[in-house]
Scaffold this motif. Structure first.
Motif, PDB file in Angstrom:
ATOM      1  N   LYS A  44       0.857  -1.187   0.000  1.00  0.00           N
ATOM      2  CA  LYS A  44       0.000   0.000   0.000  1.00  0.00           C
ATOM      3  C   LYS A  44       0.889   1.231   0.000  1.00  0.00           C
ATOM      4  O   LYS A  44       1.867   1.307   0.744  1.00  0.00           O
ATOM      5  N   ASP A  50      -4.735  11.012   2.791  1.00  0.00           N
ATOM      6  CA  ASP A  50      -5.951  10.204   2.950  1.00  0.00           C
ATOM      7  C   ASP A  50      -6.296   9.325   1.742  1.00  0.00           C
ATOM      8  O   ASP A  50      -7.328   8.657   1.742  1.00  0.00           O
ATOM      9  N   GLU A  71      -8.047   3.568  -2.576  1.00  0.00           N
ATOM     10  CA  GLU A  71      -8.696   3.628  -1.263  1.00  0.00           C
ATOM     11  C   GLU A  71      -8.667   5.039  -0.679  1.00  0.00           C
ATOM     12  O   GLU A  71      -7.668   5.745  -0.785  1.00  0.00           O
ATOM     13  N   ILE A  72      -9.772   5.408  -0.033  1.00  0.00           N
ATOM     14  CA  ILE A  72      -9.865   6.669   0.694  1.00  0.00           C
ATOM     15  C   ILE A  72      -9.923   6.337   2.179  1.00  0.00           C
ATOM     16  O   ILE A  72     -10.739   5.511   2.603  1.00  0.00           O
ATOM     17  N   HIS A  73      -9.049   6.955   2.976  1.00  0.00           N
ATOM     18  CA  HIS A  73      -8.933   6.684   4.409  1.00  0.00           C
ATOM     19  C   HIS A  73      -9.428   7.876   5.221  1.00  0.00           C
ATOM     20  O   HIS A  73      -9.143   9.024   4.863  1.00  0.00           O
ATOM     21  N   GLN A  74     -10.130   7.585   6.328  1.00  0.00           N
ATOM     22  CA  GLN A  74     -10.614   8.609   7.250  1.00  0.00           C
ATOM     23  C   GLN A  74     -10.455   8.094   8.677  1.00  0.00           C
ATOM     24  O   GLN A  74     -10.567   6.897   8.919  1.00  0.00           O
ATOM     25  N   LYS A  83      -8.241   3.798  11.205  1.00  0.00           N
ATOM     26  CA  LYS A  83      -8.715   4.411   9.962  1.00  0.00           C
ATOM     27  C   LYS A  83      -9.817   3.559   9.353  1.00  0.00           C
ATOM     28  O   LYS A  83      -9.716   2.335   9.279  1.00  0.00           O
ATOM     29  N   TYR A  85     -11.645   2.863   5.811  1.00  0.00           N
ATOM     30  CA  TYR A  85     -11.310   3.068   4.407  1.00  0.00           C
ATOM     31  C   TYR A  85     -12.308   2.366   3.489  1.00  0.00           C
ATOM     32  O   TYR A  85     -12.949   1.391   3.869  1.00  0.00           O
ATOM     33  N   TYR A  86     -12.440   2.927   2.307  1.00  0.00           N
ATOM     34  CA  TYR A  86     -13.323   2.379   1.289  1.00  0.00           C
ATOM     35  C   TYR A  86     -12.732   2.710  -0.070  1.00  0.00           C
ATOM     36  O   TYR A  86     -11.928   3.633  -0.206  1.00  0.00           O
ATOM     37  N   GLU A 126      -8.522  -0.151   9.534  1.00  0.00           N
ATOM     38  CA  GLU A 126      -7.102  -0.452   9.696  1.00  0.00           C
ATOM     39  C   GLU A 126      -6.606   0.220  10.969  1.00  0.00           C
ATOM     40  O   GLU A 126      -6.898   1.390  11.219  1.00  0.00           O
ATOM     41  N   SER A 137      -5.478  -4.851   9.442  1.00  0.00           N
ATOM     42  CA  SER A 137      -6.724  -4.416   8.799  1.00  0.00           C
ATOM     43  C   SER A 137      -7.709  -5.573   8.714  1.00  0.00           C
ATOM     44  O   SER A 137      -7.329  -6.737   8.644  1.00  0.00           O
ATOM     45  N   ASP A 139     -11.373  -6.199   6.477  1.00  0.00           N
ATOM     46  CA  ASP A 139     -12.225  -5.574   5.480  1.00  0.00           C
ATOM     47  C   ASP A 139     -13.144  -6.565   4.789  1.00  0.00           C
ATOM     48  O   ASP A 139     -13.009  -7.774   4.946  1.00  0.00           O
TER      49      ASP A 139
END
Length: 164
Positions: A44, A50, A71-74, A83, A85-86, A126, A137, A139
């Motif tokens: 990754k 993000d 992937e977008i992480h928040q 975090k 992520y999606y 994660e 992580s 998912d």
């Protein structure tokens, strides 16, 4: 069992050779991914703070699959190290003949070798362990198989990565 020993050895090598990270975030991580369809290695890379690109080379009993994900992480639940992520991506691979169990338990018989090609999604959490370079992580990976389908499945995934 032999594959598990090899994967454990590779992960331990990364941990012993590389220096420890004390930061709460990372830019690059490599590790192992255990999924509903295949197990393999993953990498990754964060392009911004993000947004990440993840590549997974997964191995099945009768083939291999290469998956790429955007992937977008928040931050999740107000915890800096956790975090949410999606994202989405695609996969390509090949598989030999045989009987395969889908994640939903149904058997599917392939009489010839074939190519795998389709669209993927990812939705997960994660956690970067504080004061260590390890990220874990968990998912869900929805997948639409187009070359041999179309059919849709969702597979869980567990990842263990060394972050640097």
């Amino acid at each position: 069992m032999k594959k598990l020993i090899i994967y454990s050895f590779v992960l331990a090598s990364f941990l012993l050779i590389s220096k420890r990270s004390s930061a709460q975030s990372y830019q690059t991580a490599v590790g192992l991914k255990f999924g509903g369809y295949e197990n393999g290695i993953s990498a990754k890379f964060f392009t911004t703070s993000d947004v990440a690109i993840e590549g997974i080379l997964g191995f099945r009993s009768h083939g291999a699959v290469l998956t790429g994900l955007y992937e977008i992480h928040q931050e999740a639940f107000g915890v800096k190290e956790l975090k949410f992520y999606y994202g989405a991506g695609a996969h390509i691979g090949s598989e030999g003949s045989g009987v395969y169990k889908r994640f939903n338990g149904d058997d599917y018989v392939y009489n010839n070798s074939h190519i795998l090609l389709g669209a993927d999604g990812v939705l997960g959490l994660e956690y970067l362990i504080p004061q260590s370079p390890i990220a874990v992580s968990l998912d869900l990976n929805p997948r639409v198989e187009l070359a041999t389908g179309p059919f849709f499945d969702i597979a869980p995934g567990l990842g263990i990565k060394y972050a640097f």
